[in-house]
Write an enzyme that holds these catalytic residues in place. Sequence first.
Site, PDB file in Angstrom:
ATOM      1  N   LYS A 192     -96.694  22.302  85.761  1.00 39.50           N
ATOM      2  CA  LYS A 192     -97.782  22.692  84.862  1.00 39.50           C
ATOM      3  C   LYS A 192     -98.929  21.725  85.131  1.00 39.50           C
ATOM      4  O   LYS A 192     -99.421  21.012  84.252  1.00 39.50           O
ATOM      5  CB  LYS A 192     -97.284  22.640  83.400  1.00 39.50           C
ATOM      6  CG  LYS A 192     -98.247  23.199  82.380  1.00 39.50           C
ATOM      7  CD  LYS A 192     -98.371  24.722  82.413  1.00 39.50           C
ATOM      8  CE  LYS A 192     -99.464  25.180  81.470  1.00 39.50           C
ATOM      9  NZ  LYS A 192     -99.731  26.641  81.579  1.00 39.50           N
ATOM     10  N   ASP A 248     -84.362  24.241  83.054  1.00 37.22           N
ATOM     11  CA  ASP A 248     -83.476  24.760  82.003  1.00 37.22           C
ATOM     12  C   ASP A 248     -83.906  26.172  81.634  1.00 37.22           C
ATOM     13  O   ASP A 248     -83.095  27.102  81.578  1.00 37.22           O
ATOM     14  CB  ASP A 248     -83.552  23.839  80.780  1.00 37.22           C
ATOM     15  CG  ASP A 248     -82.708  24.346  79.628  1.00 37.22           C
ATOM     16  OD1 ASP A 248     -81.543  24.721  79.879  1.00 37.22           O
ATOM     17  OD2 ASP A 248     -83.212  24.384  78.489  1.00 37.22           O
TER      18      ASP A 248
HETATM   19  C1  IPM Z   1     -77.965  23.806  80.261  1.00 39.26           C
HETATM   20  C2  IPM Z   1     -77.899  23.699  78.755  1.00 39.26           C
HETATM   21  C3  IPM Z   1     -78.072  22.238  78.358  1.00 39.26           C
HETATM   22  C4  IPM Z   1     -79.410  21.789  78.889  1.00 39.26           C
HETATM   23  C5  IPM Z   1     -77.936  21.972  76.849  1.00 39.26           C
HETATM   24  C6  IPM Z   1     -76.629  22.462  76.295  1.00 39.26           C
HETATM   25  C7  IPM Z   1     -78.141  20.513  76.526  1.00 39.26           C
HETATM   26  O1  IPM Z   1     -78.843  24.519  78.163  1.00 39.26           O
HETATM   27  O2  IPM Z   1     -77.120  23.182  80.936  1.00 39.26           O
HETATM   28  O3  IPM Z   1     -78.838  24.508  80.743  1.00 39.26           O
HETATM   29  O4  IPM Z   1     -80.440  22.037  78.240  1.00 39.26           O
HETATM   30  O5  IPM Z   1     -79.432  21.172  79.953  1.00 39.26           O
HETATM   31 MG    MG Z   2     -79.883  25.774  79.545  1.00 34.92          MG
END
Ligand code: IPM
Ligand code: MG
Length: 356
Positions: A192, A248
């Site tokens: 970004k 994520d």
């Molecule tokens: C992932 C999950 C995790 C993250 C969570 C559960 C902390 O969403 O492995 O993608 O955000 O990394």
């Molecule tokens: Mg995730």
Amino acid sequence: MKKYKIAVLKGDGIGPEIVNEAVKVLDKTAEKFGFEVEYDEALLGGCAIDATGVPLPEETIAKCKAADSVLLGAVGGPKWDNQPGNNRPEAGLLGIRGALGLFANLRPAVIFEPLKSASPLKPEIIGDAMDIMVVRELTGGIYFGERGRLEENGIPAAYDTEKYSVPEIERIGRVAFDMAMKRNKKLTSVDKANVLESSRLWRETMIRLSKEYPEVELSHLYVDNCAMQLVRNPKQFDVIVTSNIFGDILSDEASMISGSIGMLSSASLSGEKSGLYEPIHGSAPDIAGQGIANPLATILSVAMMLRYSLDEPQAAQAIENAVAEALKTVRTPDIYTDGTRKVSTSEMGDTVASLI
Ligand code: IPM
Ligand code: MG
């Protein structure tokens, strides 16, 4: 006979059910390919809070460090929602990623031919194949930056910090460029940079690194545009490299394109041989214990483990082939369609194991 020691973190919710099926398949694969596997179970997440008060006991870190690789189910659930932030099950997951130095998270998003109709995208958009590798930075950025609560003129506030150093960007960049070299030599770096200073450093660093990889075609997308391009034309992507939080979000999106989040595996690597392997989906507490969860993402994570950590590429391929074969006839409810047989979590594991 070769013997591998695997630390097993079943976790919470559907974690134990799906890991049991992955172990079933790994045992069958070991028998077929002539190696032995020894399992060492350890607690992570909510189950660890219940047993020890903390989501990541020291013993778990020690067992993972002593193993050739780690297999993880999933952590979290409403039962632990009232834990303070640093003692939530998710903090245990971030903790083990940090403790093992797992800075590189590989999340392949591929379409399995028999599941094409499960994709929410039109067939002409998916085309013949979608095969994207999301390389997510996993031990830096806003997930690990300084955070806190404060009061400004009596008004409660909170903050989290996104910070990346050049070496952190370079090492994840190298993983992504190397990955692109083994694939179609196209790398999209997502940031970004129109707003965030950390993203401007990210982009500069990727451009500098690209000089070392003249064969790789590097392009850049803002994260919002990338989210849009993923559903507009996913075929344009080969390897995507991005920060912890963008990775994520984008990996969940990419996984859904493939039909079900229950299908996608991941590898978290530190540059050493051993790694941590887990499905990208969560612990799905709403369906835990019902025997309806899809174990294929975890089974495919075992295939990634065999490929990236244990140097057993043929065994890895055998699992991937068995999954593709199983999908022709049996389906868990999340991917069920007419003309196939609806099966339970353990029946799916049995079917895959029988096809190894
Ligand atoms: C992932 C999950 C995790 C993250 C969570 C559960 C902390 O969403 O492995 O993608 O955000 O990394
Ligand atoms: Mg995730």
